[in-house]
Design a protein around this motif. Sequence first.
Motif, short mmCIF file in Angstrom:
data_model
loop_
_atom_site.label_atom_id
_atom_site.label_comp_id
_atom_site.label_asym_id
_atom_site.label_seq_id
_atom_site.Cartn_x
_atom_site.Cartn_y
_atom_site.Cartn_z
N ILE A 1 58.56 0.80 -35.02
CA ILE A 1 59.95 1.13 -34.71
C ILE A 1 60.69 1.23 -36.04
N ALA A 2 61.48 2.31 -36.20
CA ALA A 2 62.24 2.48 -37.44
C ALA A 2 63.60 3.09 -37.14
N ASN A 3 64.53 2.81 -38.03
CA ASN A 3 65.86 3.42 -37.98
C ASN A 3 66.14 4.08 -39.32
N GLN A 4 66.68 5.29 -39.28
CA GLN A 4 67.05 6.00 -40.49
C GLN A 4 68.55 6.23 -40.51
N GLU A 5 69.16 6.06 -41.69
CA GLU A 5 70.57 6.37 -41.89
C GLU A 5 70.69 7.31 -43.09
N PHE A 6 71.21 8.51 -42.83
CA PHE A 6 71.34 9.54 -43.84
C PHE A 6 72.82 9.70 -44.18
N THR A 7 73.15 9.65 -45.47
CA THR A 7 74.55 9.71 -45.90
C THR A 7 74.73 10.74 -47.01
N GLY A 8 75.96 11.24 -47.14
CA GLY A 8 76.30 12.17 -48.20
C GLY A 8 77.18 11.49 -49.24
N SER A 9 77.17 12.05 -50.46
CA SER A 9 77.98 11.45 -51.53
C SER A 9 78.84 12.48 -52.26
N LEU A 10 78.72 13.75 -51.90
CA LEU A 10 79.47 14.81 -52.58
C LEU A 10 80.24 15.64 -51.56
N ALA A 11 81.50 15.92 -51.83
CA ALA A 11 82.31 16.75 -50.95
C ALA A 11 81.65 18.13 -50.76
N PRO A 12 81.70 18.68 -49.53
CA PRO A 12 82.48 18.24 -48.38
C PRO A 12 81.75 17.24 -47.47
N LEU A 13 80.60 16.72 -47.94
CA LEU A 13 79.79 15.84 -47.08
C LEU A 13 79.83 14.40 -47.56
N ASN A 14 80.84 14.00 -48.31
CA ASN A 14 80.87 12.65 -48.88
C ASN A 14 81.05 11.56 -47.83
N ALA A 15 81.58 11.91 -46.65
CA ALA A 15 81.75 10.92 -45.58
C ALA A 15 80.65 11.03 -44.51
N LEU A 16 79.69 11.90 -44.75
CA LEU A 16 78.65 12.17 -43.76
C LEU A 16 77.78 10.94 -43.48
N ARG A 17 77.49 10.71 -42.21
CA ARG A 17 76.54 9.66 -41.81
C ARG A 17 75.82 10.12 -40.55
N ILE A 18 74.49 10.20 -40.62
CA ILE A 18 73.66 10.59 -39.49
C ILE A 18 72.61 9.51 -39.29
N THR A 19 72.40 9.09 -38.06
CA THR A 19 71.41 8.04 -37.78
C THR A 19 70.35 8.55 -36.81
N GLN A 20 69.17 7.99 -36.93
CA GLN A 20 68.05 8.39 -36.08
C GLN A 20 67.15 7.18 -35.81
N ASP A 21 66.70 7.06 -34.56
CA ASP A 21 65.74 6.03 -34.18
C ASP A 21 64.37 6.68 -33.96
N ILE A 22 63.32 5.97 -34.38
CA ILE A 22 61.95 6.49 -34.27
C ILE A 22 61.04 5.41 -33.70
N VAL A 23 60.31 5.75 -32.66
CA VAL A 23 59.28 4.88 -32.09
C VAL A 23 57.94 5.58 -32.27
N GLY A 24 56.98 4.89 -32.90
CA GLY A 24 55.70 5.52 -33.21
C GLY A 24 54.52 4.79 -32.61
N ILE A 25 53.46 5.56 -32.36
CA ILE A 25 52.17 5.01 -31.94
C ILE A 25 51.06 5.77 -32.65
N LYS A 26 50.05 5.03 -33.09
CA LYS A 26 48.90 5.61 -33.76
C LYS A 26 47.65 4.93 -33.24
N VAL A 27 46.58 5.70 -33.02
CA VAL A 27 45.32 5.16 -32.50
C VAL A 27 44.16 5.69 -33.34
N LYS A 28 43.37 4.76 -33.87
CA LYS A 28 42.16 5.18 -34.59
C LYS A 28 41.12 5.65 -33.59
#
Length: 274
Positions: free
Chosen positions: A74-101
């Motif tokens: 399980i992971a969470n990602q937070e993507f942010t901007g630092s330069l105008a016009p995206l300096n206030a940008l914040r996008i979040t994403q949740d990820i659930v993963g499964i892997k099988v050998k």
Amino acid sequence: MTYPDMGKLTATGGVSSVEGAGGGGITPWALITGYGSRDSFGANAHVTRISTQDYGLTSYGVAVGIADRVELSIANQEFTGSLAPLNALRITQDIVGIKVKVAGDAVYDQDSWMPQIAVGAMMKRNTGITGLEALGVTNVKQLGAKDDHGVDYYVSATKILLDQSVLLNGTVRMTKANQMGILGFGGDKKDHYEAMFEGSAAYLINRKLAAGVEYRMKPRNLTVDNEKAYYDAFVAWFPTKNVSVTAAYARLGDITVFNPKDQRGWYLSVQTGF
């Protein structure tokens, strides 16, 4: 199943990728996370930060490896901007993963060229955009994405050559994700699954230090994002089996037409577990 036995060789659980799966920093490997052997289990937690000229990505999560066969993450990602016009940008994403050998063993099959092979899936949900309310944008669909959720499917093959101290990995991912899903899934250009290749090569300098490179192909689904492949060169330090620190220099290409420059920067990840 016994208590955690830490029975695997140092570094053979990999580190945590920015999407939570065990492997390299930007691509999963066929290795199962943690140091639990076939009769045990392992787990870890990670925090990762990537900073480029105009953007930042923070990822944190947990993963469990069961009997060196199944991995859940399980992971969470937070993507942010630092330069105008995206300096206030914040996008979040949740990820659930499964892997099988499903075949082979990257460590113990040294008398064979057969790699360890695993299949996996990442269920992703983009949980919204803030900072662009003045433009009327609160969802990735308003940027041209067809969906704010999707699933990546992948097959990874990993081979460790102990005598040469080399690890090789190849992954084929079926995906519609834009910038890993941070900008949604599918788009105004196209909306279908494509096979993307990802590769890693690492050299074990000694038992506690490894260096390598990674590459990850990306689709181009959005008019507003001339998406490019990801590259990185990394060094991973394993002072003990309980802790790893990975540093990398990453090249992430263009990220949206709003800041149309090649994004390059530093990657730092800390993982702890057993």
